[in-house]
Motif scaffolding. Structure first.
Motif, short mmCIF file in Angstrom:
data_model
loop_
_atom_site.label_atom_id
_atom_site.label_comp_id
_atom_site.label_asym_id
_atom_site.label_seq_id
_atom_site.Cartn_x
_atom_site.Cartn_y
_atom_site.Cartn_z
N VAL A 107 -21.80 0.14 25.74
CA VAL A 107 -23.32 0.49 25.96
C VAL A 107 -23.72 1.66 26.13
O VAL A 107 -24.67 2.44 25.67
CB VAL A 107 -23.75 -0.70 27.11
N ILE A 108 -22.75 2.45 26.89
CA ILE A 108 -23.07 3.93 27.25
C ILE A 108 -23.03 4.72 26.13
O ILE A 108 -23.78 5.74 25.65
CB ILE A 108 -21.96 4.43 28.67
N GLY A 109 -21.89 4.52 25.16
CA GLY A 109 -21.51 5.08 23.72
C GLY A 109 -22.72 5.13 22.97
O GLY A 109 -23.07 6.00 22.36
N GLU A 110 -23.40 4.00 22.88
CA GLU A 110 -24.39 3.52 21.95
C GLU A 110 -25.73 4.31 22.54
O GLU A 110 -26.50 5.04 21.56
CB GLU A 110 -24.64 2.04 21.86
N MET A 111 -25.78 4.43 23.92
CA MET A 111 -26.96 5.21 24.48
C MET A 111 -26.97 6.71 23.84
O MET A 111 -28.02 7.27 23.45
CB MET A 111 -26.94 4.73 25.84
N VAL A 112 -25.72 6.99 24.02
CA VAL A 112 -25.45 8.62 23.65
C VAL A 112 -25.63 8.87 22.28
O VAL A 112 -26.20 9.77 21.77
CB VAL A 112 -24.03 8.95 24.39
N MET A 113 -25.11 7.87 21.60
CA MET A 113 -25.33 8.03 19.94
C MET A 113 -26.79 7.99 19.66
O MET A 113 -26.99 8.81 18.75
CB MET A 113 -24.49 6.92 19.26
N ASP A 114 -27.63 7.12 20.39
CA ASP A 114 -29.04 7.11 19.94
C ASP A 114 -29.76 8.42 20.34
O ASP A 114 -30.50 8.75 19.73
CB ASP A 114 -29.49 5.91 20.50
N ALA A 115 -29.31 8.74 21.48
CA ALA A 115 -30.04 10.01 21.99
C ALA A 115 -29.55 11.16 21.16
O ALA A 115 -30.43 12.13 20.82
CB ALA A 115 -29.54 10.33 23.58
N LEU A 116 -28.39 11.37 20.84
CA LEU A 116 -27.97 12.26 19.96
C LEU A 116 -28.44 12.45 18.77
O LEU A 116 -28.67 13.38 18.06
CB LEU A 116 -26.51 12.61 19.86
N ALA A 117 -28.65 11.36 17.99
CA ALA A 117 -29.25 11.19 16.63
C ALA A 117 -30.71 11.68 16.79
O ALA A 117 -31.11 12.09 15.61
CB ALA A 117 -29.24 9.55 16.39
N ASN A 118 -31.37 11.62 17.60
CA ASN A 118 -32.54 12.07 17.72
C ASN A 118 -33.06 13.68 18.05
O ASN A 118 -33.84 14.28 18.07
CB ASN A 118 -33.63 11.18 19.03
N VAL A 119 -31.70 14.09 18.49
CA VAL A 119 -31.70 15.49 18.97
C VAL A 119 -31.17 16.38 18.13
O VAL A 119 -31.66 17.38 17.54
CB VAL A 119 -31.15 15.58 20.42
N ASP A 120 -30.02 16.09 17.57
CA ASP A 120 -29.07 16.99 16.92
C ASP A 120 -28.10 16.27 15.70
O ASP A 120 -27.32 15.54 16.38
CB ASP A 120 -28.30 18.05 17.54
N GLN A 121 -28.18 16.26 14.51
CA GLN A 121 -27.47 15.46 13.59
C GLN A 121 -25.91 15.72 13.59
O GLN A 121 -25.16 14.99 13.54
CB GLN A 121 -27.81 15.56 11.94
N VAL A 122 -25.81 17.02 14.08
CA VAL A 122 -24.33 17.53 14.00
C VAL A 122 -23.73 16.96 15.17
O VAL A 122 -22.84 16.47 15.23
CB VAL A 122 -24.38 19.08 13.70
N ALA A 123 -24.35 17.03 16.37
CA ALA A 123 -23.83 16.82 17.66
C ALA A 123 -23.64 15.15 17.54
O ALA A 123 -22.83 14.77 18.18
CB ALA A 123 -24.79 17.02 18.62
N TYR A 124 -24.54 14.50 16.77
CA TYR A 124 -24.42 13.01 16.51
C TYR A 124 -23.02 12.69 16.02
O TYR A 124 -22.35 12.05 16.24
CB TYR A 124 -25.47 12.60 15.76
#
Length: 156
Positions: A107-124
């Motif tokens: 659940v934590i990993g998915e939250m981080v993935m979702d947040a990074l997807a909205n901030v920076d695709q490379v970081a995602y």
């Protein structure tokens, strides 16, 4: 507060002020024993969180570990440190407000993935490579292709 340099238990607060986003108190401290100065941060913690690992092991939630993971994914990307802090704080608040004290690590990993997807695709993609345990270049290729086609992100 114990001095991180000499271990003295009696340090003095010299200055306190809220952080820019008002989510913590920044305190400048002084140790009368060794003369060292250091900074501490005080944050509101709504509840004690425990992370349930995929192995079944339970460990205390570590905000600093979450922040480090996000910072590593965003390393050398044009993102302000304040934005990284807000991102981390937002995820922690969402976890605390879920109403559960035990949170599965995915659940934590998915939250981080979702947040990074909205901030920076490379970081995602960087975070996904570790989180999803990419083993070869083809894994990256498939993941990036799926992002570009706008398809659902394949979750393990």
């Amino acid at each position: 507060m114990r001095c991180p340099f000499c271990g003295n238990d009696d340090t003095q607060v010299k200055d306190s002020r809220p952080t820019e986003d008002n989510t913590a108190i920044r305190r400048r401290r002084f140790c009368p024993a060794c003369g060292a100065r250091f900074t501490t941060f005080e944050r509101v913690q709504l509840r004690e969180l425990t992370v349930m690992k995929k192995t079944g092991k339970r460990v205390p939630f570590d905000r600093d570990k979450l922040a480090r993971s996000i910072q590593i994914a965003l390393r050398k990307r044009p993102i302000d440190p304040e934005r990284i802090e807000r991102l981390t704080t937002g995820i922690v608040r969402r976890l605390e407000s879920m109403g559960e004290s035990e949170i599965p690590s995915d659940v934590i990993g998915e939250m981080v993935m979702d947040a990074l997807a909205n901030v920076d695709q490379v970081a995602y993609v960087r975070f996904a490579s570790v989180y999803k345990n990419f083993r070869e270049a083809k894994d990256f290729e498939n993941f990036v292709e799926n992002i570009q086609t706008g398809g659902d992100i394949e979750r393990d």
